[in-house]
Design a protein around this motif. Structure first.
Motif, PDB file in Angstrom:
ATOM      1  N   GLY A 218      95.925  94.670 -25.127  1.00 44.65           N
ATOM      2  CA  GLY A 218      95.190  94.970 -24.023  1.00 44.65           C
ATOM      3  C   GLY A 218      94.912  93.701 -22.392  1.00 44.65           C
ATOM      4  N   ALA A 219      95.923  92.831 -22.602  1.00 44.90           N
ATOM      5  CA  ALA A 219      95.656  92.417 -21.664  1.00 44.90           C
ATOM      6  C   ALA A 219      97.302  92.923 -20.652  1.00 44.90           C
ATOM      7  N   SER A 220      96.904  93.131 -19.438  1.00 47.53           N
ATOM      8  CA  SER A 220      97.371  93.822 -17.956  1.00 47.53           C
ATOM      9  C   SER A 220      99.138  92.691 -18.146  1.00 47.53           C
ATOM     10  N   LEU A 223      97.539  89.502 -15.758  1.00 49.35           N
ATOM     11  CA  LEU A 223      97.318  88.905 -16.001  1.00 49.35           C
ATOM     12  C   LEU A 223      97.972  87.768 -17.689  1.00 49.35           C
ATOM     13  N   SER A 224      99.140  88.808 -18.245  1.00 49.41           N
ATOM     14  CA  SER A 224      99.689  87.825 -19.083  1.00 49.41           C
ATOM     15  C   SER A 224     100.854  87.158 -18.255  1.00 49.41           C
ATOM     16  N   THR A 253      93.497  87.529 -25.079  1.00 47.31           N
ATOM     17  CA  THR A 253      92.811  88.847 -25.300  1.00 47.31           C
ATOM     18  C   THR A 253      91.441  88.353 -25.299  1.00 47.31           C
ATOM     19  N   SER A 256      91.118  90.245 -22.011  1.00 43.71           N
ATOM     20  CA  SER A 256      90.853  91.103 -21.084  1.00 43.71           C
ATOM     21  C   SER A 256      89.778  91.879 -21.835  1.00 43.71           C
ATOM     22  N   GLU A 257      88.964  91.438 -22.923  1.00 42.37           N
ATOM     23  CA  GLU A 257      87.683  91.008 -23.255  1.00 42.37           C
ATOM     24  C   GLU A 257      86.798  91.076 -22.530  1.00 42.37           C
ATOM     25  N   ASN A 259      87.651  92.301 -19.755  1.00 38.48           N
ATOM     26  CA  ASN A 259      87.882  93.250 -18.381  1.00 38.48           C
ATOM     27  C   ASN A 259      88.172  92.095 -17.165  1.00 38.48           C
ATOM     28  N   LEU A 261      91.772  90.870 -14.811  1.00 39.29           N
ATOM     29  CA  LEU A 261      92.488  91.411 -14.294  1.00 39.29           C
ATOM     30  C   LEU A 261      93.568  90.511 -13.443  1.00 39.29           C
TER      31      LEU A 261
END
Length: 307
Positions: A218-220, A223-224, A253, A256-257, A259, A261
């Motif tokens: 779920g992480a872009s 961001l990762s 995780t 990403s929860e 939101n 970016l």
């Protein structure tokens, strides 16, 4: 039906990858040899680098039962190997007495029967399984004391245990053994000699990014990269407990929860409790130091885009 063990190092890499475990070639090599030659694999490393996950992935990909012995201080034979079901034995004695049975020898033989034997992880791992030899995970062996460690020598030498009332019970099929240690104390050489050894280190930046791609989808990508860069910088600091791969996954995780970016100092301060587990480390990082690390990470990413 169980899956055959890998027939090459490349097959071992693919086996782990099939269970979403991104391994380096050195781990795949020692794992292949351990499986091929029937030797236990002893994995040491910092907490959270994926040692326990190796056994879980093997159980899933080879379709074998996973039997886990979680070690702790004071672990004894009753908890690790076997014990007798005393309540059922007492019921059996009372029933025999009610039926007028007075032959003590016969009664002893009846109550010390396998029907009343409670199989704990080590004995269970030596028992036959329809799916094939199980995966025996002896987790965090360094938490136990030396007497129990010495007891393991019989199990790992001959894959057998002795139950005085029944005799020696030997494995029909040798289990696949994975032993982990966080190295809070040294494990005796006699036990290590019976195993193949691998130090599970923190992954490099590229491999940790691959891990996040699989474990925190779920992480872009942006961001990762920031998460991995930030965590890799933290591991260079003298922290009480540096974040492991498990913490990287949790943080990515969690972000990403939320939101998120892009990493920023406020988000880092608000979520450090996901990444770090000691208040002293959190206090040290909050504020200017975290901001400075983030500036460096973003500068590095800008200067060296990942190909």
């Amino acid at each position: 039906m169980s899956t055959p063990v890998p027939s090459s190092i490349d097959a071992a890499l693919e086996l782990l990858k099939g269970g979403d475990y991104i391994a380096d070639r050195s781990l795949a090599t020692v794992l292949y040899l351990a499986l091929k030659l029937g030797r236990p694999l002893f994995c040491e490393g910092e907490a959270g680098v994926g040692k326990t996950e190796i056994a879980k992935v093997l159980a899933a990909t080879l379709k074998r039962p996973l039997i886990r012995l979680q070690c702790y201080e004071g672990l004894d034979v009753n908890s690790a190997v076997y014990e007798w079901n005393y309540s059922r034995q007492m019921i059996e004695i009372r029933l025999a007495e009610a039926q007028g049975v007075h032959d003590r020898g016969q009664l002893a033989a009846d109550i010390f029967d396998e029907r009343f034997l409670i199989r704990r992880p080590l004995l269970e791992a030596l028992s036959p399984h329809a799916e094939g030899a199980p995966i025996l995970l002896i987790d965090e062996l360094d938490r136990t004391d030396e007497p129990f460690e010495a007891y393991l020598l019989e199990v790992l030498s001959d894959f057998q245990v002795t139950v005085p009332e029944l005799g020696t019970i030997k494995a029909a099929e040798t289990p696949i053994v994975i032993i982990t240690s966080n190295r809070t104390r040294e494990i005796h050489d006699a036990l290590k000699r019976r195993c193949f050894y691998h130090w599970v280190d923190y992954p490099d930046l590229k491999r940790e990014l691959e891990i996040l791609k699989v474990k925190a989808p779920g992480a872009s990508e942006r961001l990762s990269r920031q998460v991995v860069g930030f965590v890799q910088e933290l591991r260079k600091l003298d922290l009480f407990k540096a974040p492991g791969v498990a913490e990287s996954i949790d943080w990515a995780t969690a972000l990403s929860e939320l939101n998120a970016l892009d990493l920023d100092p406020r988000t880092i301060n608000d979520t450090l409790g996901v990444l770090l587990k000691y208040q002293d480390d959190i206090q040290r990082l909050q504020g200017s130091e975290a901001a400075e690390i983030l500036r460096k990470v973003k500068s590095d990413i800008a200067a060296q885009p990942l190909g």
